[in-house]
Scaffold this motif. Structure first.
Motif, PDB file in Angstrom:
ATOM      1  N   PHE A  85      -4.200   0.784  -2.268  1.00 23.46           N
ATOM      2  CA  PHE A  85      -3.637  -0.473  -2.728  1.00 23.46           C
ATOM      3  C   PHE A  85      -2.769  -0.242  -3.968  1.00 23.46           C
ATOM      4  O   PHE A  85      -3.122   0.510  -4.882  1.00 23.46           O
ATOM      5  CB  PHE A  85      -4.766  -1.449  -3.062  1.00 23.46           C
ATOM      6  CG  PHE A  85      -4.297  -2.681  -3.783  1.00 23.46           C
ATOM      7  CD1 PHE A  85      -4.530  -2.839  -5.139  1.00 23.46           C
ATOM      8  CD2 PHE A  85      -3.612  -3.665  -3.101  1.00 23.46           C
ATOM      9  CE1 PHE A  85      -4.100  -3.968  -5.807  1.00 23.46           C
ATOM     10  CE2 PHE A  85      -3.171  -4.796  -3.760  1.00 23.46           C
ATOM     11  CZ  PHE A  85      -3.409  -4.949  -5.117  1.00 23.46           C
TER      12      PHE A  85
ATOM     13  N   TYR B  47       0.850  -1.174   0.000  1.00 22.81           N
ATOM     14  CA  TYR B  47       0.000   0.000   0.000  1.00 22.81           C
ATOM     15  C   TYR B  47       0.889   1.227   0.000  1.00 22.81           C
ATOM     16  O   TYR B  47       1.987   1.233   0.559  1.00 22.81           O
ATOM     17  CB  TYR B  47      -0.899   0.035   1.243  1.00 22.81           C
ATOM     18  CG  TYR B  47      -2.109  -0.859   1.172  1.00 22.81           C
ATOM     19  CD1 TYR B  47      -2.012  -2.214   1.446  1.00 22.81           C
ATOM     20  CD2 TYR B  47      -3.351  -0.346   0.832  1.00 22.81           C
ATOM     21  CE1 TYR B  47      -3.125  -3.032   1.389  1.00 22.81           C
ATOM     22  CE2 TYR B  47      -4.475  -1.162   0.770  1.00 22.81           C
ATOM     23  CZ  TYR B  47      -4.348  -2.498   1.051  1.00 22.81           C
ATOM     24  OH  TYR B  47      -5.457  -3.309   0.990  1.00 22.81           O
TER      25      TYR B  47
ATOM     26  N   ALA C 163      -2.158  12.759   5.051  1.00 27.31           N
ATOM     27  CA  ALA C 163      -3.568  13.120   5.232  1.00 27.31           C
ATOM     28  C   ALA C 163      -4.512  12.313   4.352  1.00 27.31           C
ATOM     29  O   ALA C 163      -5.684  12.688   4.182  1.00 27.31           O
ATOM     30  CB  ALA C 163      -3.792  14.614   5.008  1.00 27.31           C
ATOM     31  N   GLU C 164      -4.025  11.221   3.786  1.00 27.85           N
ATOM     32  CA  GLU C 164      -4.898  10.334   3.023  1.00 27.85           C
ATOM     33  C   GLU C 164      -4.779   8.921   3.565  1.00 27.85           C
ATOM     34  O   GLU C 164      -3.802   8.572   4.230  1.00 27.85           O
ATOM     35  CB  GLU C 164      -4.518  10.336   1.544  1.00 27.85           C
ATOM     36  CG  GLU C 164      -4.714  11.664   0.850  1.00 27.85           C
ATOM     37  CD  GLU C 164      -4.378  11.590  -0.633  1.00 27.85           C
ATOM     38  OE1 GLU C 164      -4.294  12.652  -1.259  1.00 27.85           O
ATOM     39  OE2 GLU C 164      -4.206  10.465  -1.153  1.00 27.85           O
ATOM     40  N   GLY C 165      -5.789   8.095   3.269  1.00 22.10           N
ATOM     41  CA  GLY C 165      -5.679   6.699   3.645  1.00 22.10           C
ATOM     42  C   GLY C 165      -4.759   5.958   2.700  1.00 22.10           C
ATOM     43  O   GLY C 165      -4.484   6.412   1.590  1.00 22.10           O
ATOM     44  N   PRO C 166      -4.253   4.794   3.121  1.00 22.72           N
ATOM     45  CA  PRO C 166      -3.416   3.990   2.232  1.00 22.72           C
ATOM     46  C   PRO C 166      -4.203   3.557   0.996  1.00 22.72           C
ATOM     47  O   PRO C 166      -5.395   3.284   1.077  1.00 22.72           O
ATOM     48  CB  PRO C 166      -3.051   2.779   3.092  1.00 22.72           C
ATOM     49  CG  PRO C 166      -3.271   3.203   4.501  1.00 22.72           C
ATOM     50  CD  PRO C 166      -4.393   4.183   4.456  1.00 22.72           C
TER      51      PRO C 166
END
Lengths: 112, 111
Positions: A46, A36, A41-44
């Motif tokens: 894929f 990932y 400030a963002e999610g992981p």
């Protein structure tokens, strides 16, 4: 007990060269591995995955290699681009399980 | 298209107060996960919901932590009597097949 380890907290690579991110695991029951990518400030998000029945999976500039005997996998990015600068997490899943076990992450910086 | 959303994006709370964090998964995803990332650490699994099955709570660090998922969609993670060590980014993810799709997280700071 850290079952998935990324021993390099950071890596700096020149633009255009190859980036190699490493990951080691201890649990031989893991049969599916993922990478990932995470921007601040963002999610992981894929990136790429590999099943334990394979030793290589390629997707464009990204290739993941799996060495089961060494319990080691690596992510190769070539050529590296400035937009690849991010934190990369290795994750693993045990056969039949639904949750992922993550490594600590490696911060990759691509220098122009 | 709508991804996983989480609210609030940031939460500052005093030690001892309760907090609720919300997750809206991708529509149609039956699996939902909560993780947290403490400073300098990887993602730590907290809890997993799959359809109507009993949740896997094996990652919850203490009985101050609980989560529910109503109607198979929205989930809330509740932390009671917050402690400073609860400060972290709390991430929610939903899954359709193999890959988990993450929300942007809620940064919780306990002062």
């Amino acid at each position: 007990d850290q079952q998935v380890k990324q021993n390099s907290p950071s890596l700096s690579v020149q633009e255009g060269r190859i980036s190699i991110l490493n990951c080691d695991y201890t649990n031989s029951m893991f049969d599916y591995f993922l990478w990932y990518k995470k921007y601040p400030a963002e999610g992981p998000t894929f990136l790429i995955s590999i099943s334990s029945i394979k030793d290589k999976n390629e997707d464009g500039r990204f290739t993941v290699f799996l060495n089961k005997s060494a319990k080691h996998l690596s992510l190769h990015i070539v050529p590296s681009q400035p937009g690849d600068s991010a934190v990369y997490f290795c994750a693993a899943r045990r056969q039949g399980a639904q949750k992922l076990v993550f490594g600590q992450g490696t911060r990759l910086t691509i220098n122009p | 298209g709508a991804g996983v959303s989480q609210s609030p994006s940031n939460k500052v709370t005093e030690k001892g107060k309760d907090v609720e964090l919300r997750c809206d998964p991708i529509s149609g995803h039956t699996a939902l996960y909560w993780y947290r990332q403490s400073l300098g650490q990887g993602l730590e699994f907290l809890i997993y919901f799959q359809g109507n099955s009993a949740p896997d709570k094996s990652g919850l660090p203490s009985d101050r932590f609980s989560a529910e998922r109503t109607g198979g969609s929205v989930s809330t993670l509740t932390i009671q009597r917050t402690q400073q060590e609860d400060s972290a980014v709390y991430l929610c993810a939903s899954r359709s097949n193999y890959e988990q799709y993450f929300g942007p997280g809620t940064r919780l700071t306990v002062t």
